[in-house]
Design an enzyme around this catalytic site. Structure first.
Site, PDB file in Angstrom:
ATOM      1  N   GLU A  40       0.840  -1.208   0.000  1.00 25.35           N
ATOM      2  CA  GLU A  40       0.000   0.000   0.000  1.00 25.35           C
ATOM      3  C   GLU A  40       0.872   1.254   0.000  1.00 25.35           C
ATOM      4  O   GLU A  40       2.073   1.191   0.262  1.00 25.35           O
ATOM      5  CB  GLU A  40      -0.856   0.040   1.276  1.00 25.35           C
ATOM      6  CG  GLU A  40      -2.288  -0.378   1.091  1.00 25.35           C
ATOM      7  CD  GLU A  40      -3.160   0.711   0.487  1.00 25.35           C
ATOM      8  OE1 GLU A  40      -2.623   1.728   0.004  1.00 25.35           O
ATOM      9  OE2 GLU A  40      -4.388   0.518   0.482  1.00 25.35           O
ATOM     10  N   ARG A 129      -7.314   2.473  12.835  1.00 27.48           N
ATOM     11  CA  ARG A 129      -5.886   2.540  12.531  1.00 27.48           C
ATOM     12  C   ARG A 129      -5.641   3.495  11.365  1.00 27.48           C
ATOM     13  O   ARG A 129      -6.567   3.847  10.636  1.00 27.48           O
ATOM     14  CB  ARG A 129      -5.333   1.165  12.173  1.00 27.48           C
ATOM     15  CG  ARG A 129      -5.897   0.599  10.872  1.00 27.48           C
ATOM     16  CD  ARG A 129      -4.926  -0.375  10.209  1.00 27.48           C
ATOM     17  NE  ARG A 129      -5.551  -1.194   9.182  1.00 27.48           N
ATOM     18  CZ  ARG A 129      -5.537  -0.882   7.891  1.00 27.48           C
ATOM     19  NH1 ARG A 129      -4.979   0.235   7.459  1.00 27.48           N
ATOM     20  NH2 ARG A 129      -6.107  -1.696   7.006  1.00 27.48           N
ATOM     21  N   ASN A 131      -4.490   4.820   7.743  1.00 24.23           N
ATOM     22  CA  ASN A 131      -4.567   4.297   6.378  1.00 24.23           C
ATOM     23  C   ASN A 131      -3.797   5.255   5.473  1.00 24.23           C
ATOM     24  O   ASN A 131      -2.727   5.715   5.865  1.00 24.23           O
ATOM     25  CB  ASN A 131      -6.036   4.079   5.977  1.00 24.23           C
ATOM     26  CG  ASN A 131      -6.175   3.021   4.900  1.00 24.23           C
ATOM     27  OD1 ASN A 131      -5.474   2.015   4.935  1.00 24.23           O
ATOM     28  ND2 ASN A 131      -7.041   3.231   3.937  1.00 24.23           N
ATOM     29  N   GLU A 149     -11.375  -3.454  10.590  1.00 22.06           N
ATOM     30  CA  GLU A 149     -11.879  -4.318   9.526  1.00 22.06           C
ATOM     31  C   GLU A 149     -11.541  -5.762   9.885  1.00 22.06           C
ATOM     32  O   GLU A 149     -10.363  -6.116   9.981  1.00 22.06           O
ATOM     33  CB  GLU A 149     -11.196  -3.928   8.218  1.00 22.06           C
ATOM     34  CG  GLU A 149     -11.853  -4.477   6.973  1.00 22.06           C
ATOM     35  CD  GLU A 149     -11.104  -4.029   5.716  1.00 22.06           C
ATOM     36  OE1 GLU A 149      -9.864  -3.993   5.738  1.00 22.06           O
ATOM     37  OE2 GLU A 149     -11.775  -3.728   4.721  1.00 22.06           O
ATOM     38  N   ASN A 183      -8.958   7.297   1.977  1.00 22.57           N
ATOM     39  CA  ASN A 183      -8.096   6.903   0.863  1.00 22.57           C
ATOM     40  C   ASN A 183      -7.988   8.021  -0.159  1.00 22.57           C
ATOM     41  O   ASN A 183      -8.536   9.107   0.010  1.00 22.57           O
ATOM     42  CB  ASN A 183      -8.677   5.653   0.193  1.00 22.57           C
ATOM     43  CG  ASN A 183      -8.072   4.381   0.755  1.00 22.57           C
ATOM     44  OD1 ASN A 183      -6.866   4.292   0.945  1.00 22.57           O
ATOM     45  ND2 ASN A 183      -8.922   3.405   1.023  1.00 22.57           N
ATOM     46  N   ASP A 235      -9.678   3.042  -4.272  1.00 23.48           N
ATOM     47  CA  ASP A 235      -8.763   2.989  -3.118  1.00 23.48           C
ATOM     48  C   ASP A 235      -7.740   4.112  -3.257  1.00 23.48           C
ATOM     49  O   ASP A 235      -8.111   5.280  -3.320  1.00 23.48           O
ATOM     50  CB  ASP A 235      -8.142   1.582  -3.049  1.00 23.48           C
ATOM     51  CG  ASP A 235      -7.532   1.255  -1.704  1.00 23.48           C
ATOM     52  OD1 ASP A 235      -6.971   2.164  -1.072  1.00 23.48           O
ATOM     53  OD2 ASP A 235      -7.588   0.098  -1.261  1.00 23.48           O
TER      54      ASP A 235
END
Ligand code: BGC
Ligand code: CA
Length: 347
Positions: A40, A129, A131, A149, A183, A235
């Site tokens: 990511e 958390r 991202n 999640e 995102n 995303d």
């Protein structure tokens, strides 16, 4: 090929006046790295041609050196996203860690000696958390969080998009809340528009952006994935030199190119991985689209079908390029207590 030549001769038209019968460029998709669970947040440092990315759940920060062709990583204590190099020290990385913003000094070779926590995030949502995140042109950090999640799905409305600066480390500024999975993040060339994605909304949204004050306003929808014959959640996202958005589709196996001025879907690039997580322009000419993917949610069968899922891919021949990404400007060095003083702007 032979029949094409005969056609040209029969028409007796100079070959240079004909439109090309076949495109001269095809996107080339190359697997760049070994798969990890959940790659990511790619970020490109054009000062020394380094691609950073994270493996979120394992707390790993990866560093791909374009010139050496090497990949190294470090492991931090917590889930990690994003990783962005600092403006005043390329080896000083600013990372999201658990529910905090941290600084790590790493030269890509030696083990880092220290992780310094700079700011706490999301105190009201202990199972959330960090991202995705990016720096803006002024070096302010925009970092988002998401709700827990698990096997039963996502805890909704527990994400927040923050803006973190030297002046607000004690209480980072909330920009957008509540969100589900923070995102996207991109700014246009004129630097007066900001693009954002809350993944489960399926929307790409645009805000007016004031670079001087860092304020966003006037939210409007640019693109709705559900209006297209596509799968997956938008995303991570990046932008090219023409202000087209390149958006990863998690669960959609594709990167899509969107005209940010009208939301038109311009191009679809399939990848050999269902869960495409993010993209960034890099390479010495900024014309390689680096794309991260995940394998963490795949079934055993899907993992067999998608052996490269979790790798970083390099896509070439897209006929466009990006602009340099911005660096975070919070600290001059890991032990800088002044945060913001002694600023030396990049040439
Ligand atoms: C997150 C993942 C999540 C995915 C779903 C990503 O940005 O990092 O944890 O599963 O979005 O859309
Ligand atoms: Ca993401």
């Amino acid at each position: 090929m032979a029949s094409t030549v005969i056609t040209f001769l029969a028409l007796a038209v100079p070959i240079w006046s004909l439109p090309p019968l076949i495109p001269t460029q095809y996107p080339g998709v190359y697997q760049l790295t070994e798969p990890v669970d959940h790659a990511e947040c790619p970020s490109w440092d054009d000062r020394n041609n380094i691609l950073y990315y994270v493996n979120i759940h394992d707390g790993q920060v990866y560093r791909y050196d374009y010139e050496q062709g090497t990949v190294n990583y470090i492991t931090l204590d917590g889930e990690v996203a994003p990783v962005i190099p600092s403006k005043r020290d390329p080896n000083l990385l600013i990372v999201g860690l658990g529910r905090s913003v941290a600084a790590v000094e790493w030269d890509g070779v030696s083990d880092p000696s220290e992780t310094r926590i700079l700011a706490a995030l999301a105190p009201d949502f202990p199972t959330s958390r960090v991202n995705d995140g990016k720096a803006d042109k002024q070096g302010r950090l925009w970092i988002g969080t998401m709700g827990y999640e698990g096997p039963d799905g996502l805890t909704p409305d527990e994400g927040i998009l923050y803006q973190v600066t030297c002046d607000n480390l004690d209480s980072p500024l909330v920009e957008i809340a509540p969100v589900n999975i923070s995102n996207g993040l991109a700014w246009n060339a004129a630097n007066d528009k900001f693009y954002y994605i809350d993944s489960p909304s399926f929307l790409i949204v645009e805000y007016s952006y004031n670079d001087e004050t860092g304020e966003i306003s006037d939210r409007r929808v640019v693109f709705d994935r559900t209006a297209h014959d596509l799968l997956g959640d938008p995303d991570g996202m990046t932008i090219d030199e023409d202000d087209n958005l390149w958006v990863a589709l998690y669960g959609g196996g594709r990167v899509i190119k969107i005209d940010s001025s009208n939301g038109d879907l311009l191009e679809i690039v399939p990848l050999p991985a269902l869960d495409v997580t993010s993209a960034i322009w890099g390479g010495p000419d900024l014309d390689i689209l680096y794309v991260t993917t995940s394998r963490v949610s795949l079934t055993d069968e899907q993992k067999l079908e998608q052996p490269a899922a979790g790798a970083v891919f390099a896509i070439v021949n897209l006929g466009t390029k990006g602009r340099p990404t911005f660096e975070v400007d919070l600290l001059g060095s890991i032990d800088d207590e002044t945060c913001g003083a002694k600023k030396v702007l990049r040439e």
